[in-house]
Design a protein around this motif. Structure first.
Motif, PDB file in Angstrom:
ATOM      1  N   GLU A 197       6.344   4.877   7.367  1.00 24.00           N
ATOM      2  CA  GLU A 197       6.683   5.767   8.481  1.00 24.00           C
ATOM      3  C   GLU A 197       8.135   6.182   8.305  1.00 24.00           C
ATOM      4  O   GLU A 197       8.995   5.345   8.034  1.00 24.00           O
ATOM      5  N   LEU A 235       5.145  -0.560   5.977  1.00 22.71           N
ATOM      6  CA  LEU A 235       4.169  -1.208   6.858  1.00 22.71           C
ATOM      7  C   LEU A 235       3.301  -2.186   6.088  1.00 22.71           C
ATOM      8  O   LEU A 235       3.021  -2.000   4.895  1.00 22.71           O
ATOM      9  N   SER A 236       2.871  -3.217   6.777  1.00 24.49           N
ATOM     10  CA  SER A 236       1.995  -4.227   6.192  1.00 24.49           C
ATOM     11  C   SER A 236       0.553  -3.716   6.166  1.00 24.49           C
ATOM     12  O   SER A 236       0.252  -2.596   6.600  1.00 24.49           O
ATOM     13  N   SER A 237      -0.362  -4.559   5.665  1.00 22.96           N
ATOM     14  CA  SER A 237      -1.782  -4.194   5.666  1.00 22.96           C
ATOM     15  C   SER A 237      -2.325  -4.065   7.083  1.00 22.96           C
ATOM     16  O   SER A 237      -3.368  -3.446   7.301  1.00 22.96           O
ATOM     17  N   ASN A 238      -1.637  -4.642   8.060  1.00 24.23           N
ATOM     18  CA  ASN A 238      -1.997  -4.490   9.476  1.00 24.23           C
ATOM     19  C   ASN A 238      -1.208  -3.379  10.152  1.00 24.23           C
ATOM     20  O   ASN A 238      -1.216  -3.267  11.369  1.00 24.23           O
ATOM     21  N   TYR A 239      -0.501  -2.585   9.357  1.00 28.85           N
ATOM     22  CA  TYR A 239       0.295  -1.454   9.839  1.00 28.85           C
ATOM     23  C   TYR A 239       1.378  -1.884  10.830  1.00 28.85           C
ATOM     24  O   TYR A 239       1.650  -1.206  11.809  1.00 28.85           O
ATOM     25  N   ARG A 240       1.988  -3.001  10.523  1.00 33.42           N
ATOM     26  CA  ARG A 240       3.170  -3.445  11.249  1.00 33.42           C
ATOM     27  C   ARG A 240       4.355  -3.386  10.297  1.00 33.42           C
ATOM     28  O   ARG A 240       4.225  -3.682   9.104  1.00 33.42           O
ATOM     29  N   SER A 300       0.837  -1.203   0.000  1.00 40.43           N
ATOM     30  CA  SER A 300       0.000   0.000   0.000  1.00 40.43           C
ATOM     31  C   SER A 300       0.873   1.255   0.000  1.00 40.43           C
ATOM     32  O   SER A 300       1.871   1.322   0.731  1.00 40.43           O
ATOM     33  N   GLY A 304       1.206   2.937   3.544  1.00 36.71           N
ATOM     34  CA  GLY A 304       1.793   2.183   4.644  1.00 36.71           C
ATOM     35  C   GLY A 304       3.267   2.460   4.802  1.00 36.71           C
ATOM     36  O   GLY A 304       4.117   1.679   4.354  1.00 36.71           O
TER      37      GLY A 304
END
Length: 229
Positions: A31, A150-155, A26, A29
């Motif tokens: 930081e 970041l992944s789809s789970n925002y990790r 994404s 996603g």
């Protein structure tokens, strides 16, 4: 079930590894963190993984030329865009970083510790700067920065670490009283750096066993964790 494919351009242990995670990356996603610019981190709107390219050597022959891989890797600059806070504090942070390096008015403006212990009249605050060597390292006018994917789970699944960054440009801020809609100011800054590495984080390993985590904890990450706990 993961699909496998034969790829003889990869090392033998990686030739038959398919893509196990079928989610797509994404654009939102990410930081961005940089030690010297805390305000820029918080308001960062966009960042990019710069392009890389390799030179080639042209080998003439009686027939077609033959191209050989070069021995140098070229990195494009790093660009980020951030929202400017109302007091312009984060804008000043970037401006002052550039100003202290280039010293346009007087050499005494350069107050960073470059790791050179020789007597230098451009560093009147050298004694003060030495207190922060454990925090900033030996060269204070450069700073490592990290772009977390970041992944789809925002990790975080990956961290791109740009080594020895310093800013080379800061965009214009245009005020205009004739605009009807308020669009808050953003600024763009470009950085030069020596190279970048990537580290795989455990969230990637959790969805693809062929990608073991390689990330290393940094002083910045330890500080972030301590603030969150």
């Amino acid at each position: 079930m993961a699909q496998t494919s034969a790829n003889n351009t990869q090392p033998p242990d990686q030739q038959y590894r398919g893509i196990e995670n079928r989610n797509f990356l994404s654009p939102i996603g990410f930081e961005f963190r940089i030690s010297k610019l805390r305000g820029v981190d918080f308001f960062c709107q966009s960042a990019s993984i710069p392009a890389i390219s390799m030179g080639v050597a042209n080998q003439p022959t009686r027939l077609n030329n033959i191209y050989q891989p070069g021995d140098e890797l070229y990195y494009e600059p790093l660009y980020i865009k951030f929202l400017i806070d109302e007091n312009m504090k984060n804008y000043y942070q970037v401006h002052d970083w550039i100003r202290r390096i280039t010293t346009p008015v007087a050499s005494q403006e350069f107050t960073y510790n470059t790791g050179d212990d020789a007597v230098d009249d451009r560093r009147p605050n050298a004694a003060r700067d030495r207190k922060d060597l454990a925090k900033w390292g030996e060269n204070q006018w450069r700073s490592d920065c990290s772009l977390f994917v970041l992944s789809s789970n925002y990790r975080p699944v990956a961290e791109f670490v740009f080594k020895d960054c310093f800013p080379i440009s800061l965009s214009t801020v245009n005020f205009d009283s004739s605009v009807s809609d308020i669009n808050y100011f953003t600024a763009e800054v470009s950085f030069r750096y020596n190279y970048f590495n990537y580290n795989i984080w455990d969230a990637a390993e959790a969805t693809d066993a062929s990608m073991p985590a390689t990330y290393r904890r940094t002083y910045l990450q330890d500080q972030v964790d301590s603030l969150q706990n």
